[in-house]
Motif scaffolding. Sequence first.
Motif, mmCIF file in Angstrom:
data_model
loop_
_atom_site.group_PDB
_atom_site.id
_atom_site.type_symbol
_atom_site.label_atom_id
_atom_site.label_comp_id
_atom_site.label_asym_id
_atom_site.label_seq_id
_atom_site.Cartn_x
_atom_site.Cartn_y
_atom_site.Cartn_z
ATOM 1 N N VAL A 11 -4.702 13.789 2.613
ATOM 2 C CA VAL A 11 -4.832 12.783 3.278
ATOM 3 C C VAL A 11 -3.706 11.715 3.045
ATOM 4 N N GLY A 12 -3.622 10.592 3.703
ATOM 5 C CA GLY A 12 -2.504 9.665 3.528
ATOM 6 C C GLY A 12 -3.055 8.278 4.344
ATOM 7 N N LEU B 57 0.906 -1.060 0.046
ATOM 8 C CA LEU B 57 0.092 0.009 0.056
ATOM 9 C C LEU B 57 1.123 1.180 0.011
ATOM 10 N N SER B 58 0.755 2.218 -0.685
ATOM 11 C CA SER B 58 1.603 3.414 -1.185
ATOM 12 C C SER B 58 1.240 4.273 0.135
ATOM 13 N N LEU B 59 2.058 5.004 0.541
ATOM 14 C CA LEU B 59 1.699 6.153 1.787
ATOM 15 C C LEU B 59 2.017 7.628 1.118
ATOM 16 N N GLU B 60 1.873 7.711 -0.450
ATOM 17 C CA GLU B 60 1.941 9.007 -0.777
ATOM 18 C C GLU B 60 0.704 9.472 -0.521
ATOM 19 N N PRO B 61 0.847 11.236 -0.058
ATOM 20 C CA PRO B 61 -0.401 11.596 0.201
ATOM 21 C C PRO B 61 -1.355 11.891 -0.925
ATOM 22 N N LEU B 62 -2.584 12.007 -0.662
ATOM 23 C CA LEU B 62 -3.801 12.471 -1.744
ATOM 24 C C LEU B 62 -4.047 13.851 -1.381
ATOM 25 N N THR B 63 -4.227 14.396 -2.416
ATOM 26 C CA THR B 63 -4.960 15.955 -2.378
ATOM 27 C C THR B 63 -6.231 15.606 -2.838
ATOM 28 N N ILE B 64 -7.238 16.103 -1.998
ATOM 29 C CA ILE B 64 -8.593 15.994 -2.448
ATOM 30 C C ILE B 64 -9.309 17.290 -2.405
ATOM 31 N N ILE C 96 -11.246 3.901 7.866
ATOM 32 C CA ILE C 96 -10.881 3.291 6.461
ATOM 33 C C ILE C 96 -9.178 3.187 6.346
ATOM 34 N N GLY C 97 -8.594 3.576 7.447
ATOM 35 C CA GLY C 97 -7.163 3.428 7.270
ATOM 36 C C GLY C 97 -6.416 4.635 7.034
ATOM 37 N N LEU C 98 -6.996 5.930 6.790
ATOM 38 C CA LEU C 98 -6.741 7.287 6.178
ATOM 39 C C LEU C 98 -6.301 8.179 7.592
ATOM 40 N N ASP C 99 -5.396 8.964 7.411
ATOM 41 C CA ASP C 99 -5.259 10.115 8.343
ATOM 42 C C ASP C 99 -5.102 11.593 7.471
ATOM 43 N N VAL C 100 -5.736 12.472 8.296
ATOM 44 C CA VAL C 100 -5.619 13.764 7.704
ATOM 45 C C VAL C 100 -4.210 14.504 7.938
ATOM 46 N N ILE C 101 -3.683 14.827 6.861
ATOM 47 C CA ILE C 101 -2.253 15.528 7.019
ATOM 48 C C ILE C 101 -2.445 16.999 6.864
ATOM 49 N N ASN C 102 -3.302 17.541 6.290
ATOM 50 C CA ASN C 102 -3.498 19.094 6.212
ATOM 51 C C ASN C 102 -4.931 19.473 5.724
ATOM 52 N N VAL C 103 -5.346 20.290 6.236
ATOM 53 C CA VAL C 103 -6.530 20.882 5.964
ATOM 54 C C VAL C 103 -6.405 22.579 5.664
ATOM 55 N N ASN C 104 -6.896 23.039 4.348
ATOM 56 C CA ASN C 104 -6.906 24.365 4.084
ATOM 57 C C ASN C 104 -8.069 24.757 3.636
#
Length: 338
Positions: free
Chosen positions: A101-102, A71-78, A171-179
């Motif tokens: 998130v990631g 499973l990739s740990l690369e961040p996802l921008t949503i 579902i296994g995700l963490d919030v990295i940043n919120v803007n």
Amino acid sequence: MLFSTFGIMGIIVVPVLILLFAAIFLSKQYKRCPSNQILVIYGSVGTGQSAKCIHGGGSFVIPLLQDYTYLSLEPLTIEIDLRSALSKKNIRVNVPSTFTVGISTTSNIMTNAAERLLGLSTGEISNQAQDIILGQMRLVIATLAIEEINQDREKFLDLVNKNVNLELNKIGLDVINVNIRDITDESGYIEAIGKKAAAEAINKAKVEVAEQDKDGAIGEANANKEKEVQVANQVAESEAGQKEAERNKRIRIAKYEAEGVTGEAAALREQEVAQAKQRAITEQGKKEALKEQRVFVAIQEAESVKGENESKANIAEYDATLKEKQADAAKRGEVALA
């Protein structure tokens, strides 16, 4: 003979080859996990476990019983284009925002990711996360008044972060940043609040400027008055200082003159006393010298008389001894003659 030699070599080589192939096979079954991925081993991984997740290091994958994937740990921008979310006072707001998130590296959350995200593409994961984020943001906005959302952005952002992160962890995700890019409403309420705040700020600024002008004028007048008073005080102090300096000068001159006269008289008196003391000392010294001279002369005369008497006594004793010896000699002569 030759056949037996090949037979012995075959007995030795075959086990070695088998061990070599086994070692190669087993080494290929040891899987290492890169730092930007999670190694997920599934299959027979233990009672009550659906998968074993490893971040960093490595693990041995048992052939036939286990398999693995990453499973990739690369961040996802949503991008979240939230529109017409109903706030506490039934005012609909628009809150466009960007979430990063990631997949989490926390043990239990990694297991959730392995169970719910394994095999999904990046787009599918983003869609799931987007649905969760939209639902939680609408829920948070429904608990806050429009003033709280607009004025206390930190509180709003903290609530969004907590609620969204709690659901994404499932579902296994963490919030990295919120803007949060902007907050607007369809009725123009936030804009009206801004205009009201701007007008109040302008009026307050005008009042403060007027107060500052008034304070400046009063301060200038007070400063001029204090300046005149200080100048007058300085002039008075200067004149008083000059008078005091002249008086002190006269007093010092008179004092020095009096001290001069007194000192001169005292010096003359001390001179006369010193001269009288010297004369008395001189007379006393003369008397002492004469007394010592008379005593010395008397002692010398007594010593001389004593010496003369002792000399006379010695002469008389010598004459007597001589006469005695002469008589004794005459007597012995007479005896000898007889």
